[in-house]
Scaffold this active site. Structure first.
Site, PDB file in Angstrom:
ATOM      1  N   PRO A 140      49.840  28.499  47.574  1.00 45.05           N
ATOM      2  CA  PRO A 140      50.509  29.085  48.700  1.00 45.05           C
ATOM      3  C   PRO A 140      49.826  30.247  49.151  1.00 45.05           C
ATOM      4  O   PRO A 140      49.191  31.039  48.517  1.00 45.05           O
ATOM      5  CB  PRO A 140      51.707  29.620  48.031  1.00 45.05           C
ATOM      6  CG  PRO A 140      51.537  29.484  46.460  1.00 45.05           C
ATOM      7  CD  PRO A 140      50.519  28.607  46.120  1.00 45.05           C
ATOM      8  N   GLU A 141      49.696  30.573  50.525  1.00 45.18           N
ATOM      9  CA  GLU A 141      48.862  31.514  51.122  1.00 45.18           C
ATOM     10  C   GLU A 141      49.922  32.613  51.735  1.00 45.18           C
ATOM     11  O   GLU A 141      50.925  32.533  51.380  1.00 45.18           O
ATOM     12  CB  GLU A 141      47.890  31.040  52.089  1.00 45.18           C
ATOM     13  CG  GLU A 141      47.021  30.177  51.561  1.00 45.18           C
ATOM     14  CD  GLU A 141      45.984  29.370  52.688  1.00 45.18           C
ATOM     15  OE1 GLU A 141      45.770  29.881  53.604  1.00 45.18           O
ATOM     16  OE2 GLU A 141      45.797  28.226  52.260  1.00 45.18           O
ATOM     17  N   LYS A 165      49.021  37.794  48.001  1.00 42.78           N
ATOM     18  CA  LYS A 165      49.946  36.915  47.470  1.00 42.78           C
ATOM     19  C   LYS A 165      50.857  37.340  46.242  1.00 42.78           C
ATOM     20  O   LYS A 165      51.400  36.543  45.799  1.00 42.78           O
ATOM     21  CB  LYS A 165      48.810  35.638  47.288  1.00 42.78           C
ATOM     22  CG  LYS A 165      47.970  35.243  48.278  1.00 42.78           C
ATOM     23  CD  LYS A 165      46.993  34.052  47.709  1.00 42.78           C
ATOM     24  CE  LYS A 165      45.972  33.646  48.943  1.00 42.78           C
ATOM     25  NZ  LYS A 165      45.049  32.780  48.589  1.00 42.78           N
ATOM     26  N   HIS A 168      58.971  22.673  32.731  1.00 41.41           N
ATOM     27  CA  HIS A 168      58.172  23.721  33.452  1.00 41.41           C
ATOM     28  C   HIS A 168      58.776  24.701  33.911  1.00 41.41           C
ATOM     29  O   HIS A 168      58.262  25.709  34.540  1.00 41.41           O
ATOM     30  CB  HIS A 168      57.411  23.023  34.596  1.00 41.41           C
ATOM     31  CG  HIS A 168      56.565  21.446  34.318  1.00 41.41           C
ATOM     32  ND1 HIS A 168      55.494  21.791  33.473  1.00 41.41           N
ATOM     33  CD2 HIS A 168      56.589  20.300  34.501  1.00 41.41           C
ATOM     34  CE1 HIS A 168      55.005  20.528  33.215  1.00 41.41           C
ATOM     35  NE2 HIS A 168      55.483  19.794  33.825  1.00 41.41           N
ATOM     36  N   ARG A 211      51.324  24.501  36.227  1.00 39.55           N
ATOM     37  CA  ARG A 211      50.122  24.710  35.314  1.00 39.55           C
ATOM     38  C   ARG A 211      50.124  25.799  34.901  1.00 39.55           C
ATOM     39  O   ARG A 211      49.139  26.168  34.228  1.00 39.55           O
ATOM     40  CB  ARG A 211      48.818  24.660  36.623  1.00 39.55           C
ATOM     41  CG  ARG A 211      49.089  23.428  37.539  1.00 39.55           C
ATOM     42  CD  ARG A 211      48.016  22.967  38.515  1.00 39.55           C
ATOM     43  NE  ARG A 211      46.790  23.106  37.915  1.00 39.55           N
ATOM     44  CZ  ARG A 211      45.507  22.810  38.888  1.00 39.55           C
ATOM     45  NH1 ARG A 211      45.747  23.081  40.061  1.00 39.55           N
ATOM     46  NH2 ARG A 211      44.318  22.948  38.191  1.00 39.55           N
ATOM     47  N   ARG A 223      35.092  24.919  48.343  1.00 35.46           N
ATOM     48  CA  ARG A 223      36.471  24.664  49.100  1.00 35.46           C
ATOM     49  C   ARG A 223      35.947  23.755  50.191  1.00 35.46           C
ATOM     50  O   ARG A 223      35.034  23.830  50.786  1.00 35.46           O
ATOM     51  CB  ARG A 223      37.087  25.891  49.544  1.00 35.46           C
ATOM     52  CG  ARG A 223      37.158  27.071  48.467  1.00 35.46           C
ATOM     53  CD  ARG A 223      38.244  26.555  47.315  1.00 35.46           C
ATOM     54  NE  ARG A 223      39.356  26.052  47.803  1.00 35.46           N
ATOM     55  CZ  ARG A 223      40.336  27.237  48.043  1.00 35.46           C
ATOM     56  NH1 ARG A 223      40.046  28.337  47.839  1.00 35.46           N
ATOM     57  NH2 ARG A 223      41.528  26.829  48.391  1.00 35.46           N
TER      58      ARG A 223
END
Length: 268
Positions: free
Chosen positions: A2-3, A58, A91, A110, A258
């Site tokens: 997410p940005e 962020k 999770h 993750r 990237r």
């Protein structure tokens, strides 16, 4: 990952949902999620109210009654508002019981996300290695010109450098380069002052439009709070096949590890 627009969307959605709600109990199921002692975190957060909602880059910043709670979603972190009787998945690494009977659950496949408590009045404008917010007046053409002086990395790499500007990620860096007709691999030493002005202007415009659209839903990242980003319909190059301006095939080049999407005809 997410940005800035996605984090801003999550923050404002949470503000609408849980502002002034009190935490009655905290359960941390993955201790490494907490930067500090997990049991102390549970104790200090119990009884606190979500008072003010801020973002820095962020980072999600929640000013509580006596402490400031900071959460970084990293790659896959998401927040869910759920009923206690709903199943708890493996999770979901932190659960905050709220005084209205709901639970705020943090899910992270993750396990890269992190949470930390700071003093209530901590000044996040001076966070180490974090540059100005793109919407701050200090993020201007003069700042960009001074920052890139003596540097030679690709413009894409500089846009992704959080010490240059906080919150810009891969998707929006591609779109900024496309809007300015600059290839992402161009060295910053070859940029002109006019390029500086264009990059600053388009950064602010694109991020503002993405926030208004609720962010970008691409691959595995979606808002888990009932908000779905729509900016992906506005992307001109990122994850696209054909340039909407000239009809040329979009190309992909790896810069700094990237994937970078660009139009070889429109971006010189």
């Amino acid at each position: 990952m997410p940005e800035l627009p996605e984090v801003e969307t999550v923050l404002r959605t949470l503000e609408n949902q849980i502002k002034d709600r009190q935490i009655t109990k905290v359960h941390v199921y993955y201790d490494k999620l907490i930067l500090g002692d997990a049991r102390e975190f549970e104790e200090k957060m119990t009884g606190e109210h979500f008072r003010e909602f801020e973002r820095r880059g962020k980072y999600l910043i929640f000013r509580m009654d006596h402490v400031t709670f900071v959460s970084h979603l990293r790659m896959e972190g998401k927040y869910y508002l759920m009923k206690p009787e709903e199943p708890l998945t493996r999770h979901m690494h932190a659960v905050f019981d709220l005084d209205d009977g709901r639970q705020l659950r943090y899910n992270d496949t993750r396990k890269f996300g992190r949470m930390k408590l700071y003093p209530l009045d901590y000044d996040f404008t001076v966070l180490k290695d974090l540059g100005p917010e793109p919407f701050w007046p200090s993020f201007n053409a003069q700042y960009m010109h001074a920052y890139r002086k003596g540097r030679s990395e690709p413009i894409k790499s500089m846009l992704l450098d959080q010490s240059f500007a906080a919150g810009i990620g891969n998707i929006y860096a591609d779109e900024i380069c496309a809007a300015c007709h600059i290839r992402p691999g161009r060295s910053v030493k070859y940029l002109t002052k006019k390029d500086d002005e264009n990059i600053v202007r388009e950064t602010k415009r694109i991020l503002k439009e993405a926030i208004a659209a609720g962010g970008t839903t691409i691959r595995t990242y979606t808002s888990s709070l009932g908000v779905t980003g729509r900016f992906q319909t506005e992307c001109t190059v990122h994850m696209q096949k054909i340039c909407p301006r000239c009809g040329s095939a979009i190309k992909v080049k790896y810069i700094g590890g990237r994937s970078s999407y660009y139009c070889p005809h429109c971006q010189k």
